[in-house]
Design a protein around this motif. Structure first.
Motif, PDB file in Angstrom:
ATOM      1  N   ASN A   1      -9.389 -11.663 -39.202  1.00 42.37           N
ATOM      2  CA  ASN A   1      -9.365 -12.532 -38.022  1.00 42.37           C
ATOM      3  C   ASN A   1     -10.715 -12.491 -37.319  1.00 42.37           C
ATOM      4  N   SER A   2     -10.934 -13.450 -36.433  1.00 41.68           N
ATOM      5  CA  SER A   2     -12.245 -13.562 -35.781  1.00 41.68           C
ATOM      6  C   SER A   2     -12.248 -12.938 -34.384  1.00 41.68           C
ATOM      7  N   LYS A   3     -11.086 -12.411 -33.925  1.00 36.38           N
ATOM      8  CA  LYS A   3     -11.023 -12.016 -32.507  1.00 36.38           C
ATOM      9  C   LYS A   3     -11.085 -10.528 -32.195  1.00 36.38           C
TER      10      LYS A   3
ATOM     11  N   LYS B   1     -11.794 -22.857 -35.580  1.00 36.85           N
ATOM     12  CA  LYS B   1     -10.946 -22.000 -34.734  1.00 36.85           C
ATOM     13  C   LYS B   1      -9.607 -22.635 -34.389  1.00 36.85           C
TER      14      LYS B   1
ATOM     15  N   ASP C   1      -7.022 -18.320 -35.939  1.00 33.19           N
ATOM     16  CA  ASP C   1      -7.887 -17.145 -35.732  1.00 33.19           C
ATOM     17  C   ASP C   1      -8.050 -16.325 -37.007  1.00 33.19           C
TER      18      ASP C   1
ATOM     19  N   VAL D   1     -17.005 -16.673 -41.141  1.00 40.24           N
ATOM     20  CA  VAL D   1     -16.185 -17.161 -40.021  1.00 40.24           C
ATOM     21  C   VAL D   1     -15.128 -16.149 -39.568  1.00 40.24           C
ATOM     22  N   GLN D   2     -15.132 -14.949 -40.187  1.00 39.35           N
ATOM     23  CA  GLN D   2     -14.145 -13.914 -39.839  1.00 39.35           C
ATOM     24  C   GLN D   2     -14.869 -12.582 -39.683  1.00 39.35           C
ATOM     25  N   LYS D   3     -14.409 -11.745 -38.749  1.00 39.09           N
ATOM     26  CA  LYS D   3     -15.108 -10.476 -38.510  1.00 39.09           C
ATOM     27  C   LYS D   3     -14.248  -9.256 -38.895  1.00 39.09           C
TER      28      LYS D   3
END
Ligand code: MLT
Length: 334
Positions: free
Chosen positions: A151-153, A201, A204, A221-223
């Motif tokens: 996820n990116s958050k 987005k 997420d 696009v994902q962390k």
């Protein structure tokens, strides 16, 4: 019939009998990009097909969903407008529900489990079922590895951390229900739309194995990565049953043998490359963490809530128990 016509028919028939089966270039849809496990299977298949047919037949891989979404390629193969496709088994389940037994969360616990199940009598039975239900025949199995959550958050280590995230899942009831068992309502989305969904987005996060995350460049696009490992991803190579039945017995045999070689190539790719690919994700800036308490909370919620809901669609609780027995696990009670 006039003598000339009779002779013409006889000559035509003789030509048909004497003519060797035509050389073919099979068109293979591949959902993922270059560098993926799916591509490793595809390349293994092409190599073996060319060798076994002494160069008569070949196959061309159309990577990255060029020929349509994975679920659409099943429809096309079923009506014979596409020869072959390599796609995640969760995208076959809507057409042949019994293969859902391989998508039930926390059933397959290792690559060895996956190999045993797919290459034994259970794999053979599911292959028969897909022919009957969906008009496609599984000729090879890709072993892509465990699906992990990205996820990116924020880092996710517990079910509580997951709350509030919008997660993309394939259009697959088992996976939708699994996320619901963890308290969130996921967003079903075709695989071919997923990168854009993450980039803009609209969602997420998503889950897929390391090799897929790397091949699809999801690190752009994902962390955050969570080693959820709830499904071991199996991605068959299917052939249109109509196309298969049009082949000679000898060519059918070549396709099946090339499929076995492709399955082997896929297992070798995973064994040799997975650890290296995990490191690439870290180098690209992804943060990888394990769920708390060996994933116990996720496992408990998903197996209790999800398994019983799908006994009927996979062919009865006894089908799940046969799978569990094959990999040395205890049966579940009614
Ligand atoms: C999916 O998430 O739809 C599939 O796992 C994608 C894939 O084939 O890699």
């Amino acid at each position: 019939m006039k003598l000339f016509s009779k002779l013409a028919v006889a000559a035509f028939s003789a030509t048909l009998i004497a003519t060797p089966a035509a050389a073919k270039n099979f068109k293979v849809a591949v959902g993922d990009s270059g560098g993926s496990s799916q591509e490793a299977t595809g390349q293994g298949f092409v190599k073996a097909l060319e060798e076994l047919s002494d160069g008569k037949h070949t196959a061309t891989l159309f990577l990255n969903g060029q020929l349509g979404s994975e679920q659409d390629t099943v429809n096309e193969a079923a009506i014979g407008t596409l020869d072959m496709s390599i796609l995640a088994i969760n995208n076959i389940t809507p057409f042949s529900p019994s293969v859902g037994v391989f998508t039930l969360p926390y059933v397959i616990l290792s690559l060895e489990d996956a190999e045993k199940l797919t290459q034994g009598p259970i794999g053979a039975e599911l292959t028969e079922n897909t022919i009957e239900d969906a008009g496609v025949r599984i000729v090879a199995w890709t072993y892509t590895g465990f699906r992990v959550l990205t996820n990116s958050k924020k880092p996710v280590k517990s079910v509580a951390d997951l709350q509030g995230l919008v997660i993309r899942v394939p259009k697959n009831e088992i996976m939708i229900e699994t996320y619901k068992s963890w308290g969130i309502s996921p967003t079903p989305m075709a695989w071919s739309e997923t990168f854009a969904g993450l980039q803009t987005k609209v969602v997420d996060g998503q889950d897929n194995p390391y090799t897929t995350i790397n091949a699809m460049k999801f690190y752009e696009v994902q962390k955050y990565v969570t080693n959820l490992r709830y499904i071991f991803s199996i991605e068959p190579l299917i052939i249109s049953e109509q196309v298969f039945q049009e082949l000679s017995a000898e060519d059918q045999d070549i396709i099946l043998k090339a499929g076995e070689a492709a399955t082997e190539a896929s297992a070798t790719f995973l064994r040799e490359k997975e650890a290296e690919i995990k490191n690439i994700l870290i180098e690209e800036g992804m943060e990888i963490s394990d769920p708390e308490n060996d994933e116990a909370e996720f496992i408990e919620l998903a197996t209790k809530a999800v398994w019983p809901n799908f006994y009927e669609s996979i062919g009865g609780i006894e089908k799940l128990n046969a799978v569990l027995a094959e990999i040395g696990r205890d049966p579940v009670a009614e």
